[in-house]
Design an enzyme around this catalytic site. Structure first.
Site, PDB file in Angstrom:
ATOM      1  N   SER A  58     -26.697-124.381  -4.015  1.00  0.00           N
ATOM      2  CA  SER A  58     -27.939-125.122  -4.207  1.00  0.00           C
ATOM      3  C   SER A  58     -27.976-126.438  -3.441  1.00  0.00           C
ATOM      4  O   SER A  58     -29.054-126.948  -3.131  1.00  0.00           O
ATOM      5  CB  SER A  58     -28.157-125.393  -5.700  1.00  0.00           C
ATOM      6  OG  SER A  58     -27.028-126.059  -6.254  1.00  0.00           O
ATOM      7  N   ASP A 207     -30.523-134.081 -13.276  1.00  0.00           N
ATOM      8  CA  ASP A 207     -29.327-133.328 -13.685  1.00  0.00           C
ATOM      9  C   ASP A 207     -28.036-134.005 -13.252  1.00  0.00           C
ATOM     10  O   ASP A 207     -26.939-133.617 -13.673  1.00  0.00           O
ATOM     11  CB  ASP A 207     -29.378-131.891 -13.164  1.00  0.00           C
ATOM     12  CG  ASP A 207     -29.423-131.793 -11.634  1.00  0.00           C
ATOM     13  OD1 ASP A 207     -29.090-132.785 -10.946  1.00  0.00           O
ATOM     14  OD2 ASP A 207     -29.795-130.725 -11.122  1.00  0.00           O
ATOM     15  N   HIS A 210     -27.693-132.680  -8.234  1.00  0.00           N
ATOM     16  CA  HIS A 210     -28.371-132.369  -6.974  1.00  0.00           C
ATOM     17  C   HIS A 210     -29.046-133.603  -6.389  1.00  0.00           C
ATOM     18  O   HIS A 210     -29.791-134.297  -7.095  1.00  0.00           O
ATOM     19  CB  HIS A 210     -29.406-131.266  -7.197  1.00  0.00           C
ATOM     20  CG  HIS A 210     -28.809-129.983  -7.674  1.00  0.00           C
ATOM     21  ND1 HIS A 210     -28.749-129.639  -9.011  1.00  0.00           N
ATOM     22  CD2 HIS A 210     -28.231-128.970  -6.989  1.00  0.00           C
ATOM     23  CE1 HIS A 210     -28.164-128.456  -9.137  1.00  0.00           C
ATOM     24  NE2 HIS A 210     -27.835-128.029  -7.917  1.00  0.00           N
TER      25      HIS A 210
END
Length: 234
Positions: A58, A207, A210
């Site tokens: 990701s 989060d 990221h």
């Protein structure tokens, strides 16, 4: 006699119809030629470009932001702005990907020879507490597979670190995997991909994992010198 005239007229009409049909088919064929030429030209142009493949999870995919604003997308923008039109970037990032998953889907991305292969995997392994020997083995297998198929490809390994959720010993050993694999396999190492970004709430999404667009700008500046050296010295 009338029967003969009728047959002759019918034959003449048939000939005229056939000639019209042939002419129409010929025109249709001609009208499609520019489109076919365009497709062929695009295919040739695509094949002539050198590929820079970012293969990761990701982080590479640009989770939570537009893909073109990820560090891979920013690499394409920088190349274009500097006139390096012979290079194209492929973003091979997949959210949630582990090193095992990356190895299993590698062949699909190796249909074409990459000029540069940037390997960014392992973070999800560490966060999930996957056995470190497995992570190391998968990274090595990916590198070996790329090198086996394309010996001339330049391979860059992006180093990763994880928070000490799994214990300090696990965290330290995880961090050491990347320089050790890079040295063993003789590939270029980016010591820590998220240098200057990890742990900074202003540069990460809620989060805490990221990067934001601003975070990806910093990650890009970390990655770019390694790409620049290879494209400018080519």
């Amino acid at each position: 006699m009338k029967k003969l005239q009728y047959s002759s007229s019918y034959l003449l009409l048939l000939i005229l119809f056939s000639m019209t049909l042939i002419s129409s088919c010929s025109e249709n064929k001609t009208s499609k030629t520019p489109e076919l030429d365009s497709v062929e030209n695009e295919a040739v142009e695509k094949e002539s470009k050198k590929t820079i493949l970012f293969f990761g999870n990701s982080l590479t995919a640009g989770y939570g932001i537009d893909k073109e604003d990820s560090f891979a997308g920013l690499t394409q923008k920088r190349l274009d702005s500097l006139g390096y039109e012979e290079y194209r970037v492929i973003n091979g990032g997949l959210s949630g990907e582990t090193t095992a998953g990356g190895f299993s889907r590698l062949d699909w991305f190796l249909e074409e020879e990459p000029y540069i292969f940037v390997l960014e995997l392992g973070g999800n392994d560490g966060l999930r507490g996957i056995q470190l020997s497995e992570t190391r083995s998968n990274l090595e297998k990916i590198i070996d597979e790329v090198r086996k198929k394309y010996p001339e490809t330049h391979i860059i390994l992006a180093g990763m670190q994880i928070p000490p959720n799994m214990g300090q010993e696990y965290t330290d050993e995880f961090k050491s995997i990347y320089p050790e694999v890079a040295a063993e396999k003789n590939v270029t190492l980016i010591p820590f991909l998220l240098e200057g970004v990890a742990g900074n709430p202003d540069l990460n999404l809620p989060d805490g994992i990221h990067p934001t667009e601003e975070g990806h700008q910093i990650v890009f500046e970390t990655v770019w010198p390694y790409i620049r050296d290879l494209v400018t010295n080519n």
